[in-house]
Design a protein around this motif. Structure first.
Motif, PDB file in Angstrom:
ATOM      1  N   PHE A  12      62.068  40.668 -37.791  1.00  0.00           N
ATOM      2  CA  PHE A  12      62.011  40.398 -38.543  1.00  0.00           C
ATOM      3  C   PHE A  12      62.970  40.055 -39.703  1.00  0.00           C
ATOM      4  CE2 PHE A  12      61.014  39.771 -43.313  1.00  0.00           C
ATOM      5  CZ  PHE A  12      60.370  38.702 -43.821  1.00  0.00           C
ATOM      6  N   GLY A  13      64.046  41.153 -39.609  1.00  0.00           N
ATOM      7  CA  GLY A  13      64.924  41.168 -40.268  1.00  0.00           C
ATOM      8  C   GLY A  13      66.648  40.201 -39.532  1.00  0.00           C
ATOM      9  N   THR A  14      66.380  40.368 -38.283  1.00  0.00           N
ATOM     10  CA  THR A  14      67.126  38.847 -37.791  1.00  0.00           C
ATOM     11  C   THR A  14      66.568  37.521 -37.959  1.00  0.00           C
ATOM     12  OG1 THR A  14      67.166  40.586 -35.675  1.00  0.00           O
ATOM     13  CG2 THR A  14      68.088  38.759 -35.487  1.00  0.00           C
ATOM     14  N   ALA A  15      65.432  37.742 -38.493  1.00  0.00           N
ATOM     15  CA  ALA A  15      64.835  35.821 -38.905  1.00  0.00           C
ATOM     16  C   ALA A  15      65.384  35.650 -40.219  1.00  0.00           C
ATOM     17  CB  ALA A  15      63.590  35.985 -38.518  1.00  0.00           C
ATOM     18  N   ALA A  16      65.209  37.583 -40.924  1.00  0.00           N
ATOM     19  CA  ALA A  16      65.743  37.187 -42.815  1.00  0.00           C
ATOM     20  C   ALA A  16      67.336  36.710 -42.697  1.00  0.00           C
ATOM     21  CB  ALA A  16      65.154  38.442 -42.805  1.00  0.00           C
ATOM     22  N   ALA A  17      67.845  37.191 -42.026  1.00  0.00           N
ATOM     23  CA  ALA A  17      69.338  37.158 -42.109  1.00  0.00           C
ATOM     24  C   ALA A  17      70.255  35.574 -41.700  1.00  0.00           C
ATOM     25  CB  ALA A  17      69.979  38.250 -40.723  1.00  0.00           C
ATOM     26  N   LEU A  18      69.379  35.362 -40.442  1.00  0.00           N
ATOM     27  CA  LEU A  18      69.527  34.048 -40.114  1.00  0.00           C
ATOM     28  C   LEU A  18      68.911  32.694 -40.176  1.00  0.00           C
ATOM     29  CD1 LEU A  18      70.513  35.957 -36.110  1.00  0.00           C
ATOM     30  CD2 LEU A  18      72.110  34.843 -38.442  1.00  0.00           C
ATOM     31  N   TYR A  19      67.489  33.107 -40.555  1.00  0.00           N
ATOM     32  CA  TYR A  19      66.918  31.687 -40.971  1.00  0.00           C
ATOM     33  C   TYR A  19      66.203  31.763 -42.366  1.00  0.00           C
ATOM     34  CZ  TYR A  19      67.893  31.458 -35.727  1.00  0.00           C
ATOM     35  OH  TYR A  19      68.052  31.074 -34.849  1.00  0.00           O
TER      36      TYR A  19
ATOM     37  N   THR B 234      65.423  37.360 -27.206  1.00  0.00           N
ATOM     38  CA  THR B 234      64.235  36.261 -27.658  1.00  0.00           C
ATOM     39  C   THR B 234      65.385  35.426 -28.507  1.00  0.00           C
ATOM     40  OG1 THR B 234      62.779  37.651 -27.064  1.00  0.00           O
ATOM     41  CG2 THR B 234      61.901  35.346 -28.761  1.00  0.00           C
ATOM     42  N   PHE B 235      65.700  35.944 -29.485  1.00  0.00           N
ATOM     43  CA  PHE B 235      66.415  35.176 -30.716  1.00  0.00           C
ATOM     44  C   PHE B 235      66.938  34.506 -29.918  1.00  0.00           C
ATOM     45  CE2 PHE B 235      63.808  37.347 -33.884  1.00  0.00           C
ATOM     46  CZ  PHE B 235      63.772  36.601 -34.509  1.00  0.00           C
ATOM     47  N   LEU B 236      68.289  34.942 -28.829  1.00  0.00           N
ATOM     48  CA  LEU B 236      69.590  34.452 -28.301  1.00  0.00           C
ATOM     49  C   LEU B 236      69.303  33.030 -27.319  1.00  0.00           C
ATOM     50  CD1 LEU B 236      72.884  34.954 -27.907  1.00  0.00           C
ATOM     51  CD2 LEU B 236      71.981  35.713 -25.832  1.00  0.00           C
ATOM     52  N   VAL B 237      68.176  32.601 -27.058  1.00  0.00           N
ATOM     53  CA  VAL B 237      67.517  31.864 -26.377  1.00  0.00           C
ATOM     54  C   VAL B 237      66.819  31.148 -26.743  1.00  0.00           C
ATOM     55  CG1 VAL B 237      65.717  30.930 -25.539  1.00  0.00           C
ATOM     56  CG2 VAL B 237      66.592  33.369 -24.164  1.00  0.00           C
ATOM     57  N   SER B 238      65.707  31.303 -27.984  1.00  0.00           N
ATOM     58  CA  SER B 238      65.148  30.042 -29.266  1.00  0.00           C
ATOM     59  C   SER B 238      66.257  30.006 -29.609  1.00  0.00           C
ATOM     60  CB  SER B 238      64.167  31.272 -29.562  1.00  0.00           C
ATOM     61  OG  SER B 238      64.981  32.162 -31.025  1.00  0.00           O
ATOM     62  N   VAL B 239      67.162  30.218 -30.150  1.00  0.00           N
ATOM     63  CA  VAL B 239      68.597  29.798 -30.656  1.00  0.00           C
ATOM     64  C   VAL B 239      68.908  28.566 -30.332  1.00  0.00           C
ATOM     65  CG1 VAL B 239      70.536  30.570 -30.421  1.00  0.00           C
ATOM     66  CG2 VAL B 239      70.537  30.075 -32.874  1.00  0.00           C
TER      67      VAL B 239
ATOM     68  N   GLY C 214      50.391  43.572 -34.138  1.00  0.00           N
ATOM     69  CA  GLY C 214      50.176  42.194 -34.027  1.00  0.00           C
ATOM     70  C   GLY C 214      50.065  40.972 -34.017  1.00  0.00           C
ATOM     71  N   VAL C 215      48.963  41.848 -35.234  1.00  0.00           N
ATOM     72  CA  VAL C 215      48.162  40.683 -35.508  1.00  0.00           C
ATOM     73  C   VAL C 215      49.105  39.280 -36.639  1.00  0.00           C
ATOM     74  CG1 VAL C 215      46.026  39.773 -37.355  1.00  0.00           C
ATOM     75  CG2 VAL C 215      46.059  40.445 -34.725  1.00  0.00           C
ATOM     76  N   ALA C 216      49.939  40.665 -37.593  1.00  0.00           N
ATOM     77  CA  ALA C 216      50.746  40.550 -38.343  1.00  0.00           C
ATOM     78  C   ALA C 216      51.779  39.274 -38.046  1.00  0.00           C
ATOM     79  CB  ALA C 216      51.156  41.363 -39.587  1.00  0.00           C
ATOM     80  N   THR C 217      52.716  39.806 -36.571  1.00  0.00           N
ATOM     81  CA  THR C 217      53.616  39.578 -36.703  1.00  0.00           C
ATOM     82  C   THR C 217      53.257  38.100 -35.600  1.00  0.00           C
ATOM     83  OG1 THR C 217      54.754  41.450 -36.146  1.00  0.00           O
ATOM     84  CG2 THR C 217      55.413  40.074 -34.785  1.00  0.00           C
ATOM     85  N   PHE C 218      52.473  37.924 -34.754  1.00  0.00           N
ATOM     86  CA  PHE C 218      51.826  36.918 -34.764  1.00  0.00           C
ATOM     87  C   PHE C 218      51.714  35.714 -35.451  1.00  0.00           C
ATOM     88  CE2 PHE C 218      48.784  33.663 -32.615  1.00  0.00           C
ATOM     89  CZ  PHE C 218      48.906  33.138 -31.492  1.00  0.00           C
ATOM     90  N   LEU C 219      50.558  36.292 -36.518  1.00  0.00           N
ATOM     91  CA  LEU C 219      51.117  34.866 -37.965  1.00  0.00           C
ATOM     92  C   LEU C 219      51.998  34.865 -38.371  1.00  0.00           C
ATOM     93  CD1 LEU C 219      48.009  36.684 -39.549  1.00  0.00           C
ATOM     94  CD2 LEU C 219      47.781  34.682 -38.556  1.00  0.00           C
ATOM     95  N   ILE C 220      53.136  35.850 -38.488  1.00  0.00           N
ATOM     96  CA  ILE C 220      54.596  34.966 -39.383  1.00  0.00           C
ATOM     97  C   ILE C 220      54.890  33.860 -38.628  1.00  0.00           C
ATOM     98  CG2 ILE C 220      56.907  35.604 -39.335  1.00  0.00           C
ATOM     99  CD1 ILE C 220      56.504  38.538 -40.241  1.00  0.00           C
ATOM    100  N   GLY C 221      54.853  33.928 -37.047  1.00  0.00           N
ATOM    101  CA  GLY C 221      55.357  32.769 -36.172  1.00  0.00           C
ATOM    102  C   GLY C 221      54.084  31.324 -36.729  1.00  0.00           C
TER     103      GLY C 221
ATOM    104  N   LEU D 272      61.248  26.507 -34.379  1.00  0.00           N
ATOM    105  CA  LEU D 272      61.495  27.256 -32.844  1.00  0.00           C
ATOM    106  C   LEU D 272      61.894  27.995 -33.317  1.00  0.00           C
ATOM    107  CD1 LEU D 272      59.725  24.068 -30.789  1.00  0.00           C
ATOM    108  CD2 LEU D 272      58.120  25.590 -31.531  1.00  0.00           C
ATOM    109  N   ALA D 273      63.464  28.129 -33.405  1.00  0.00           N
ATOM    110  CA  ALA D 273      64.555  29.143 -33.505  1.00  0.00           C
ATOM    111  C   ALA D 273      63.888  30.588 -33.526  1.00  0.00           C
ATOM    112  CB  ALA D 273      65.841  28.411 -34.061  1.00  0.00           C
ATOM    113  N   TRP D 274      63.085  30.102 -34.782  1.00  0.00           N
ATOM    114  CA  TRP D 274      62.343  31.880 -35.782  1.00  0.00           C
ATOM    115  C   TRP D 274      60.969  32.107 -35.233  1.00  0.00           C
ATOM    116  CZ3 TRP D 274      58.694  31.261 -38.993  1.00  0.00           C
ATOM    117  CH2 TRP D 274      58.391  30.000 -39.634  1.00  0.00           C
ATOM    118  N   ARG D 275      60.580  31.080 -34.962  1.00  0.00           N
ATOM    119  CA  ARG D 275      59.209  30.751 -34.624  1.00  0.00           C
ATOM    120  C   ARG D 275      58.583  31.368 -33.156  1.00  0.00           C
ATOM    121  NH1 ARG D 275      55.458  29.012 -38.343  1.00  0.00           N
ATOM    122  NH2 ARG D 275      56.588  26.917 -40.173  1.00  0.00           N
ATOM    123  N   ILE D 276      59.417  30.924 -32.085  1.00  0.00           N
ATOM    124  CA  ILE D 276      58.873  31.703 -30.990  1.00  0.00           C
ATOM    125  C   ILE D 276      59.049  32.734 -30.195  1.00  0.00           C
ATOM    126  CG2 ILE D 276      59.531  31.138 -28.972  1.00  0.00           C
ATOM    127  CD1 ILE D 276      58.250  28.644 -29.554  1.00  0.00           C
TER     128      ILE D 276
END
Length: 445
Positions: free
Chosen positions: A39-46, A178-183, A103-110, A189-193
Motif C-alpha cells: 500500500f505504501g508503494t502504491a500510495a507513493a506512486l499511484y 510485483t509492482f516492477l512487473v505491473s508498472v 487478505g480480504v482487505a487487500t484483495f478488496l483494494i484491487g 492495472l499497474a496498481w490493481r494487479i
C-alpha cells in the motif's frame, strides 16, 4: 536473572516444531508485509492521482500519505485486540484470524473504484479498507513473533525470531517485484494487479499456519491457571515503563523506514532523481539484501546481546541522516541503490533483527503478547504519518527537513536502547550454557 526466570522463555532446547513454527510465522509475516507495505508503494506512486486528483501533485501525494497513515493509526488497536486474545486464548488463533482479515482487505483494494468513477466515495472506501488492514497487521506481529520465540531454544531466540523478522523484507521484495512487473502494464492495472495477486499468498499462508502447534509457554500459563483476566490493564499497570522504552526502540526502526524508504520513493520520483522503474529496482535490491541482513543481525544478538546491536546501529543512523540525502541528490543510480541498501540493511534490519527476541524478553509470559504488541504497534502511529510530515518538512526546508527527522528518530532509538535493560547479557548466556549442557535434549523434544 535466575535460571527459573529463563524457564518462562520456553524449553531449554526448544520444541521439535521450533523451525516449522518459525517458518510458518515467517510466511505469514511475508504475506502481511506484502499487503501492508505494498500500500505504501502504491500510495507513493499511484494513489495520489487515482483517488485524490488535484491540480497540485504535492497535495495529491499528501492526501495519499495521510491515507497510508490511517492504517498505521489503526495498528495499536489491532495490537491491543490481538495481544489481549493472544494472552487469553492463545497465539495461534490470532495468527490465523489476522491473516484472513488482511487478505480480504487487500484483495478488496484491487477492486476499488477510483475518484473518476464514483467521486468522494472512492477515497472513503480506500480509507475504510486501509483501517481494516491496520487492525489485521497490528494483531499479526505479536502472535507471530511469540510463537517463534516461545518454541525456540534458549540460546537461539534471536536466530529463530530472525526468521520471522526476515519475512518483512521478503514481503517487501515480493511487493516491489510485483509492482516492477505491473508498472509495465500501465493504467489502473499497474496498481490493481499487486493487490489482487495477494490472495494466492494468503491461501498458501493459511494452509501453513493451520498446521502450526500452539506455544508451549502459553500452554504452561494456561495449565497453571495464571491467565490474567485483563492482560492489557495488567501490563499497563506493572510494565508501562518497558512499553514506553519499547516505543522508543521501535520508532528508530519503523519511523526511520518511513523516511528512508516510503518517503524516499516519492522524493526520488518527484525530484526526477530516478524514474519509477529505477526506484523499484533499488528497493528490490535493498529488500533482497535485507532478507539475509535481518537474520545475520538477529543471530549476532544471540552472541553479544540485544542491546549492543541496537546502540551501535542507532548511532550509525544518526550519523547517516544527512549523507543519505546527499548521496541520492547526486542522481547517480549506483549511489541511490547503495544508499537505500545501507539505510535498509543497516539502519532498519539491524533493529528489526534485535526486536524479535528483545521485545518478548522485556515482559512476563502471562502478559507478553499484550506488552510486546503495544510497544511495537503504538510507535507505528508515528511512522504511519511520517511520510505526510516529511513531505511538509520538505516543502518548508528542502531535503534537510527529512534528513533531520530521520536523525531525530535514530536519536530517540539510541536513548531508548541506553535506558533499556539487557535481557541476554553475559549472565543470561552463561546460565543458558549450563542449562543446555545439563538438560537432555529429549526432555524438551
Amino acid at each position: 536473572m535466575s535460571k527459573e526466570a529463563l524457564t518462562m522463555r520456553g524449553p531449554v532446547h526448544g520444541t521439535k516444531d521450533a523451525r516449522r513454527v518459525a517458518i510458518g510465522s515467517g510466511v505469514g509475516a511475508v504475506i502481511e508485509t506484502y499487503d501492508f507495505i505494498g500500500f505504501g508503494t502504491a500510495a507513493a506512486l499511484y494513489f495520489g492521482t487515482a483517488f485524490f486528483p488535484t491540480g497540485d501533485p504535492v497535495t495529491g501525494t499528501l492526501a495519499a500519505f495521510a491515507t497510508l497513515g490511517v492504517g498505521f493509526a489503526a495498528r495499536p488497536i489491532g495490537g491491543i485486540i490481538g495481544g489481549h486474545l493472544g494472552d487469553k486464548l492463545g497465539r495461534k488463533p490470532v495468527l490465523v484470524a489476522s491473516l484472513i482479515l488482511m487478505g480480504v482487505a487487500t484483495f478488496l483494494i484491487g477492486l476499488l473504484p477510483t475518484y473518476s468513477q464514483v467521486g468522494l466515495l472512492a477515497p472513503a472506501l480506500l480509507v475504510f479498507v486501509r483501517i481494516v488492514q491496520g487492525l489485521a497487521f497490528g494483531a499479526e506481529w505479536g502472535g507471530a513473533i511469540l510463537m517463534s520465540y516461545e518454541h525456540a531454544p534458549w540460546k537461539s531466540k534471536g536466530k529463530y525470531t530472525g526468521i520471522v523478522q526476515a519475512g518483512f523484507p521478503v514481503g517487501l521484495l515480493l511487493a516491489n517485484l510485483t509492482f516492477l512487473v505491473s508498472v509495465q502494464l500501465g493504467g489502473e492495472l499497474a496498481w490493481r494487479i499487486p493487490f489482487l495477486a495477494s490472495m494466492v499468498l494468503v491461501v498458501v499462508g493459511l494452509i501453513i499456519r493451520s498446521k502450526v502447534p500452539e506455544s508451549p509457554v502459553f500452554d504452561e500459563v494456561k495449565e497453571s491457571g495464571a491467565i490474567v483476566k485483563s492482560p492489557i490493564v495488567e501490563v499497563l499497570k506493572t510494565d508501562w515503563r518497558n512499553i514506553v522504552k519499547g516505543i522508543g526502540l521501535r520508532i528508530a526502526e519503523t519511523a526511520g523506514y518511513a523516511v528512508s524508504i516510503t518517503y524516499m520513493i516519492s522524493y526520488l520520483n518527484s525530484q526526477h532523481l530516478a524514474d519509477k522503474t529505477q526506484t523499484l529496482v533499488a528497493l528490490c535490491i535493498a529488500s533482497a539484501i535485507g532478507i539475509f541482513a535481518t537474520q545475520a543481525w538477529a543471530r549476532l544478538t544471540d552472541r553479544i546481546g540485544r542491546r549492543p546491536v541496537y546502540i551501535w546501529s542507532c548511532a550509525f543512523a544518526v550519523l547517516f541522516a544527512i549523507p543519505m540525502f546527499l548521496l541520492v541528490n547526486t542522481g547517480l543510480f549506483i549511489f541511490i541503490i547503495a544508499t537505500i541498501a545501507v539505510s535498509y540493511g543497516v539502519c532498519q534490519n539491524s533493529l528489526a533483527g534485535a526486536q524479535g527476541a528483545w521485545f518478548p524478553e522485556l515482559f512476563q509470559a502471562k502478559t507478553r503478547a499484550s506488552g510486546a504488541s503495544l510497544a511495537y504497534q503504538i510507535s507505528a502511529t508515528i511512522s504511519g504519518f511520517t511520510p505526510f510530515i516529511t513531505t511538509l518538512l520538505f516543502v518548508a526546508m528542502g531535503w534537510m527537513g527529512p534528513a533531520l527527522l530521520f536523525g531525530l528518530y535514530a536519536a530517540i532509538g539510541l536513548w531508548a536502547a541506553l535506558v533499556t535493560r539487557e535481557t541476554w547479557g553475559k549472565r543470561e548466556r552463561q546460565l543458558a550454557d549450563e542449562a543446555t549442557k545439563s538438560t537432555p535434549q529429549s526432555v524438551n523434544a
